[in-house]
Every structure is written in structure tokens, then in C-alpha cells.
Write an enzyme that holds these catalytic residues in place. Structure first.
Site, PDB file in Angstrom:
ATOM      1  CG  ASN A   1       2.278   1.278  -5.075  1.00 36.37           C
ATOM      2  OD1 ASN A   1       3.108   1.072  -4.239  1.00 36.37           O
ATOM      3  ND2 ASN A   1       1.802   0.447  -5.819  1.00 36.37           N
TER       4      ASN A   1
ATOM      5  CD1 TRP B   1       7.045   6.410  -1.874  1.00 38.02           C
ATOM      6  CD2 TRP B   1       7.017   6.688  -4.351  1.00 38.02           C
ATOM      7  NE1 TRP B   1       8.697   6.490  -2.411  1.00 38.02           N
ATOM      8  CE2 TRP B   1       8.620   6.848  -3.934  1.00 38.02           C
ATOM      9  CE3 TRP B   1       6.779   6.872  -5.726  1.00 38.02           C
ATOM     10  CZ2 TRP B   1       9.570   6.720  -4.989  1.00 38.02           C
ATOM     11  CZ3 TRP B   1       7.900   6.520  -6.445  1.00 38.02           C
ATOM     12  CH2 TRP B   1       9.156   6.629  -6.100  1.00 38.02           C
TER      13      TRP B   1
ATOM     14  NE  ARG C   1      -3.167  -1.392   4.231  1.00 41.29           N
ATOM     15  CZ  ARG C   1      -4.326  -1.561   4.052  1.00 41.29           C
ATOM     16  NH1 ARG C   1      -5.269  -2.574   4.310  1.00 41.29           N
ATOM     17  NH2 ARG C   1      -4.811  -0.755   2.966  1.00 41.29           N
TER      18      ARG C   1
ATOM     19  CD  GLU D   1     -12.930  -4.859  -2.286  1.00 38.78           C
ATOM     20  OE1 GLU D   1     -11.688  -5.394  -2.298  1.00 38.78           O
ATOM     21  OE2 GLU D   1     -13.618  -5.683  -1.706  1.00 38.78           O
TER      22      GLU D   1
ATOM     23  CB  SER E   1      -7.782  -3.815   2.682  1.00 37.64           C
ATOM     24  OG  SER E   1      -7.783  -2.554   3.013  1.00 37.64           O
TER      25      SER E   1
ATOM     26  CG  HIS F   1       0.452   1.687  -9.278  1.00 39.08           C
ATOM     27  ND1 HIS F   1       0.080   1.390  -7.854  1.00 39.08           N
ATOM     28  CD2 HIS F   1      -0.791   2.390  -9.645  1.00 39.08           C
ATOM     29  CE1 HIS F   1      -1.193   1.888  -7.511  1.00 39.08           C
ATOM     30  NE2 HIS F   1      -1.616   2.385  -8.838  1.00 39.08           N
TER      31      HIS F   1
ATOM     32  CB  SER G   1      -8.385  -5.549  -3.925  1.00 44.92           C
ATOM     33  OG  SER G   1      -8.863  -4.285  -4.265  1.00 44.92           O
TER      34      SER G   1
ATOM     35  CG  ASP H   1      -1.904   0.928   1.139  1.00 44.47           C
ATOM     36  OD1 ASP H   1      -2.325   1.409   0.084  1.00 44.47           O
ATOM     37  OD2 ASP H   1      -2.689   1.154   2.232  1.00 44.47           O
TER      38      ASP H   1
ATOM     39  CD  GLU I   1       1.710 -12.721  16.045  1.00 49.82           C
ATOM     40  OE1 GLU I   1       1.905 -11.546  16.492  1.00 49.82           O
ATOM     41  OE2 GLU I   1       1.401 -13.755  16.867  1.00 49.82           O
TER      42      GLU I   1
ATOM     43  CG  LEU J   1       9.296 -17.116  -2.759  1.00 48.47           C
ATOM     44  CD1 LEU J   1       8.785 -17.278  -1.433  1.00 48.47           C
ATOM     45  CD2 LEU J   1       9.674 -15.775  -3.190  1.00 48.47           C
TER      46      LEU J   1
HETATM   47  C1  FPP Z   1      -1.882   0.002  -3.424  1.00 44.96           C
HETATM   48  O1  FPP Z   1      -1.248   1.485  -3.552  1.00 44.96           O
HETATM   49  C2  FPP Z   1      -1.093  -0.709  -4.604  1.00 44.96           C
HETATM   50  C3  FPP Z   1      -1.964  -1.320  -5.445  1.00 44.96           C
HETATM   51  C4  FPP Z   1      -3.314  -1.251  -5.503  1.00 44.96           C
HETATM   52  C5  FPP Z   1      -1.217  -2.260  -6.496  1.00 44.96           C
HETATM   53  C6  FPP Z   1      -0.145  -2.782  -6.372  1.00 44.96           C
HETATM   54  C7  FPP Z   1       0.718  -3.088  -7.361  1.00 44.96           C
HETATM   55  C8  FPP Z   1       2.172  -3.098  -7.709  1.00 44.96           C
HETATM   56  C9  FPP Z   1       2.973  -2.594  -6.748  1.00 44.96           C
HETATM   57  C10 FPP Z   1       2.447  -3.758  -8.940  1.00 44.96           C
HETATM   58  C11 FPP Z   1       2.305  -5.132  -9.181  1.00 44.96           C
HETATM   59  C12 FPP Z   1       3.190  -5.861  -9.873  1.00 44.96           C
HETATM   60  C13 FPP Z   1       3.559  -7.112  -9.752  1.00 44.96           C
HETATM   61  C14 FPP Z   1       4.705  -7.562 -10.644  1.00 44.96           C
HETATM   62  C15 FPP Z   1       3.053  -7.945  -8.500  1.00 44.96           C
HETATM   63  P1  FPP Z   1      -2.453   2.324  -3.614  1.00 44.96           P
HETATM   64  O2  FPP Z   1      -2.548   3.013  -4.947  1.00 44.96           O
HETATM   65  O3  FPP Z   1      -3.899   1.916  -2.910  1.00 44.96           O
HETATM   66  O4  FPP Z   1      -1.808   3.672  -2.841  1.00 44.96           O
HETATM   67  P2  FPP Z   1      -2.532   4.761  -2.135  1.00 44.96           P
HETATM   68  O5  FPP Z   1      -2.880   4.265  -1.031  1.00 44.96           O
HETATM   69  O6  FPP Z   1      -1.384   5.843  -1.716  1.00 44.96           O
HETATM   70  O7  FPP Z   1      -3.375   5.504  -2.969  1.00 44.96           O
END
Ligand code: FPP
Length: 249
Positions: A22, A25, A184, A67, A192, A37, A65, A20, A203, A131
Site C-alpha cells: 500500500n 503504491w 502475498r 510489528e 512476516s 491503505h 500486525s 502488502d 502453498e 464466507l
Molecule cells: C501493508 O502495506 C498493509 C498494511 C499494513 C495494512 C493493510 C490494511 C488495509 C488494506 C486496510 C484494512 C481494512 C480492512 C477493512 C480490513 P504497507 O504499508 O506495508 O506497504 P509498503 O510495504 O509498500 O510500505
């Protein structure tokens, strides 16, 4: 520091992660959410490597997700494209690290290009014995439980014959142990709708670090903290002490 000889817990076999932060950031840098992302993929790469090196057996990432479908269409498209590109670009590296890719979720709802890329990487890594990297895509815990109930009803099993062990057989990953640890990022402290059944005794590790900044050191710190915690599974502290001394914990 927790000494490995006296750690309360062994290394977790299964770690689940809600990636969470992205969007925030990226915004903090005056950039589009998709920029976050894209940087998040670097963190995924670092986590996969670190988990494999540590000897974690299963790493489940909440990549998209149920959602998340309600996000702006442009962001959804960008996430799907990023996934396809990352899968295609990483497959050789996954194979060389012995990583086996698996996916869970309502995969039929993903774009064709995405399903094809997943299928391709799953096939190419099927014999890898390191893994297990599990991507949760178009996934939610309530969706999974609903699907399991549908499966049970369709199988005609009588109500009296249903127990927790039997129900598990209808979940997405009956062969995978429950995560001992959930991480998280970004300071949010919620599940979520992630792995609701499997996280019953996990945990929880919440860190303020935004996912694009999350690196091996943060992961090792989370594992280190986990290893020092007492896990009771509903038992009292005295019972835990007795079990530990009796060598049956
Ligand atoms: C949540 O941050 C992140 C996501 C919904 C997507 C996560 C996906 C990636 C990191 C790329 C996946 C790639 C691979 C190869 C698995 P947010 O957008 O909800 O952030 P915010 O809460 O700051 O808005």
C-alpha cells in the site's frame, strides 16, 4: 489452463492473505501512505466478494500486525480510523452477502472505537453462513503461539498429555481449517510472522501486484495456479500417484 475435471486440488477452503504494498503504491503516485491503505480497502471489498462467489469458506486477512504498532503514530491512527469507517460502512453489504466477520489478535490493545466497531459487526453477522472473513489485528504468529502456551500452562495439562491436536485447541481459531493457500502481494516473499502454526503445509503464492491493484482476476489466477499444484505433505511423488489412483488422496 488447468481443467477443473483434472485439477490436482479442490478449491481451497481457507485462503490467507498478506496485503502488502500500500505504501509503495501511494508513493509511486506522489501520495501519502495512507492514500494507499484507503485504496487497499477497495481490494478487500473485491476479494471478499470474489471469495464468497467462488465458495471459499474462510478468508483471513493480515490487516495489522504486532510489528505495525511501531509505524509513525499518524499512520497507525489513520489505519485504525480506516478500519472503523470501513466496518461501519460495509456491515449491510456483509450481511447481504452472508459474510460472517471474525477477528484474531491482541484485540485488547486496539483503540476502544475499533473494538466497538469489530464487536458490532461480529454481532450483526454472527448468523451469516457464507464466507467467514477473519481479520488479523494486532496479530503475530509468535504472539499466538505464546498465548497458546500460556493457556496450556494455566490449564495445568501435564507435559505428556500435550500433542499437536491439543495445542491447536489453545490457538485463536481451533475450529478453522489451516489455510491451503497463502497469497502475498507486492513481490515480497516472506511470512512476516503471520499464522506461523497454520501455514505449515500451505502453498505460497507471491505476486508482484501491489495490494491496492489486487482484484478478482488476480485472486482467481492464484486459485487457478493452486489447483494445478501437487501437494505432497512430506510424501514422495510415487506415493502421491498411488494414493490418487487408489482414490484416497
Ligand atoms: C501493508 O502495506 C498493509 C498494511 C499494513 C495494512 C493493510 C490494511 C488495509 C488494506 C486496510 C484494512 C481494512 C480492512 C477493512 C480490513 P504497507 O504499508 O506495508 O506497504 P509498503 O510495504 O509498500 O510500505
Amino acid at each position: 489452463m488447468v481443467d477443473s475435471a483434472t485439477d490436482a486440488n479442490p478449491l481451497p477452503r481457507h485462503v490467507a492473505v498478506i496485503m502488502d504494498g500500500n505504501g509503495r503504491w501511494a508513493r509511486e503516485r506522489g501520495e501519502d501512505r495512507v492514500f494507499g491503505h484507503a485504496h487497499g480497502v477497495e481490494s478487500v471489498r473485491a476479494m471478499v466478494r470474489a471469495a464468497g462467489e467462488l465458495g471459499v469458506e474462510f478468508l483471513t486477512l493480515y490487516a495489522f500486525s504486532t510489528e505495525n504498532w511501531s509505524r509513525p503514530q499518524e499512520e497507525v491512527n489513520a489505519l485504525m480510523e480506516l478500519l472503523v469507517r470501513s466496518l461501519a460502512g460495509e456491515v449491510e453489504e456483509l450481511v447481504s452477502q452472508g459474510v460472517r466477520l471474525r477477528s484474531i489478535g491482541a484485540l485488547d490493545s486496539l483503540p476502544e472505537s475499533c473494538r466497538r466497531a469489530l464487536h458490532d459487526v461480529e454481532e450483526r453477522t454472527a448468523d451469516c453462513t457464507g464466507l467467514n472473513l477473519i481479520l488479523a489485528l494486532s496479530y503475530s504468529g509468535r504472539w499466538e503461539i505464546t498465548e497458546a502456551i500460556k493457556g496450556i500452562v494455566q490449564s495445568g495439562i501435564k507435559a505428556e498429555a500435550i500433542d499437536e491436536k491439543g495445542l491447536r485447541q489453545f490457538m485463536c481459531m481451533p475450529d478453522v481449517p489451516d489455510p491451503e493457500l497463502l497469497i502475498r502481494t507486492s513481490g515480497e516473499q516472506r511470512l512476516s510472522n503471520f499464522l506461523l502454526w497454520q501455514l505449515a503445509y500451505s502453498e505460497l503464492h507471491f505476486t508482484p501486484v501491489m495490494w491496492p491493484d489486487f482484484r478478482e482476476d488476480h485472486f482467481r489466477a492464484a486459485i487457478h495456479e493452486f489447483r494445478g499444484r501437487e501437494r505432497r505433505f512430506g510424501r514422495t511423488g510415487e506415493q502421491m500417484h498411488h494414493a490418487t489412483n487408489a482414490g484416497d488422496s
